[in-house]
Design an enzyme around this catalytic site. Structure first.
Site, short mmCIF file in Angstrom:
data_model
loop_
_atom_site.label_atom_id
_atom_site.label_comp_id
_atom_site.label_asym_id
_atom_site.label_seq_id
_atom_site.Cartn_x
_atom_site.Cartn_y
_atom_site.Cartn_z
N SER A 1 19.79 13.47 35.55
CA SER A 1 20.60 14.59 35.11
C SER A 1 19.75 15.85 35.03
O SER A 1 19.21 16.30 36.03
CB SER A 1 21.27 14.26 33.77
OG SER A 1 22.29 15.17 33.46
N ASP B 1 29.92 9.30 39.35
CA ASP B 1 29.51 10.49 38.59
C ASP B 1 30.46 11.65 38.87
O ASP B 1 30.69 12.01 40.02
CB ASP B 1 28.08 10.86 38.98
CG ASP B 1 27.42 11.84 38.02
OD1 ASP B 1 28.13 12.68 37.44
OD2 ASP B 1 26.18 11.77 37.87
N HIS C 1 28.43 9.14 35.12
CA HIS C 1 27.19 9.84 34.80
C HIS C 1 26.46 9.20 33.62
O HIS C 1 25.23 9.07 33.64
CB HIS C 1 27.48 11.31 34.49
CG HIS C 1 26.25 12.14 34.35
ND1 HIS C 1 25.46 12.51 35.42
CD2 HIS C 1 25.65 12.68 33.25
CE1 HIS C 1 24.44 13.23 35.00
NE2 HIS C 1 24.54 13.35 33.68
#
EC number: 3.1.1.113
Length: 349
Positions: free
Chosen positions: A139, A293, A322
């Site tokens: 991320s 995601d 995610h």
């Protein structure tokens, strides 16, 4: 000082003062403190160093619990794994722990590049490291990984970007703006001058609901994955997992990271030319999106991977989406470990 951001909850870590940090937005932090957790030891020539930067809301403790361990790809018996908490996350210099003009809502706008510049100073001047065997992050950690590989191409031998992009998309920018507004529209936020984090509970709860909506995929709930984690209904999951996770966090810290996340973009180094920026990368690079995601999509990651020399596309299959980064899907972690082990065994550039 918010009592959530302590070694009791997130330790052990060492606070290292790297000195003044000039920021890309024009201000300067008089002193930048980085919270660092080290697992394993450097070898004689310091060639076994791995850097792990952190993601939005995450700390070094999460990285340790989810990704590091003997027998894992990130094995502290083989490597010196240096986890650096990003600026603004509550452990390193942040709105919640800095005084003077940088306290609270006065904290500076920090970019991904500022984190990487600070980390480079830390590694070279404090640890005496001249290269990294691997930079790996998920991320916002992936955003930092890309920044490292573009900014310091001779320093990074291998790079693994998990569930993140080198340039944030307009769609993701807008979603993050809504995360910000969920907090700032709470009347108790008071332009960042709230009396305590708990006073902004309504804003933090809205923020947690939005994360539930986008952080986990529709398939996650449709197939009952939340029940496998011990929550009988979506509402119980929202209340018992997501709200509970974000409730103790400092709102200004979250806003610092969200602003930074929105503006992640390595093409700043090349006048907006993303292909030219990614073409700088020398590191053997694995690009690893998560299949479901909704923030950093597979297609977004694939389009960038095609611009990176000596790179491979290794998507991770998980309906968790995610937030599979939280380690909720053991099979995804197995895939990730296999890819990282392969990358670490491959020749450097």
């Amino acid at each position: 000082m918010n009592s959530y951001y302590t070694e009791e909850n997130h330790g052990p870590f060492e606070l290292i003062n790297i000195g003044p940090l000039p920021l890309e937005e024009g201000r300067c932090m008089p002193e930048c403190l980085l919270a660092v957790a080290v697992h394993g030891a450097l070898n004689a020539d310091k060639s076994n160093a791995i850097l792990v930067p952190t993601w939005y809301s995450g700390t070094s403790k999460a990285m340790e619990q989810i990704y590091i361990g003997e027998g894992r790809a990130l094995d502290p018996s083989k490597y010196c794994i240096i986890v650096v908490n990003q600026i603004g996350n509550g452990l390193s210099s942040s709105a919640s722990n800095t005084g003077g003009s940088l306290a609270g809502p006065g904290f500076a706008n920090v970019r991904i590049g500022d984190d990487v510049s600070a980390q480079h100073t830390l590694l070279t001047e404090y640890f005496g490291i001249e290269s990294l065997a691997l930079v790996v992050g998920g991320s916002m950690g992936a955003q930092q990984t890309y920044e490292w590989a573009v900014r310091y191409p001779d320093f990074v031998k291998r790079a693994a970007a998990i569930a993140g992009t080198a340039r944030n998309s307009e769609h993701d920018f807008l979603f993050t703006e809504i995360l910000i507004e969920a907090i700032t529209t709470d009347p108790a936020f008071q332009a960042g001058l709230y009396r305590s984090s708990s006073a902004v509970a309504a804003g933090l709860e809205r923020h947690a609901k939005l994360w539930t909506l986008m952080g986990w995929s529709p398939e996650f709930f449709r197939t009952g994955r939340h029940k496998a984690l011990g929550f009988e209904s979506m509402q119980m999951f929202v209340d018992g997992f997501m709200k509970r996770y974000f409730a103790p966090m400092d709102p200004n810290n979250l806003l610092t990271m969200a602003w930074k996340w929105q503006r992640g973009d390595v093409s700043r180094h090349t006048g907006g030319d993303l292909a030219k920026a990614l073409g700088r990368i020398k590191a053997k690079t694995y690009v690893m999106p998560i299949s479901h995601d909704q923030f950093f999509t597979v297609d977004d990651c694939l389009s960038e991977q095609k611009m990176i020399p000596n790179s491979e596309f290794r998507p991770l299959r998980s309906i968790d989406g995610h937030l599979g980064l939280f380690g909720t899907d053991a099979q995804m972690l197995d895939q990730l470990d296999a890819h990282l082990a392969e990358l670490l065994s491959s020749p450097a550039y």
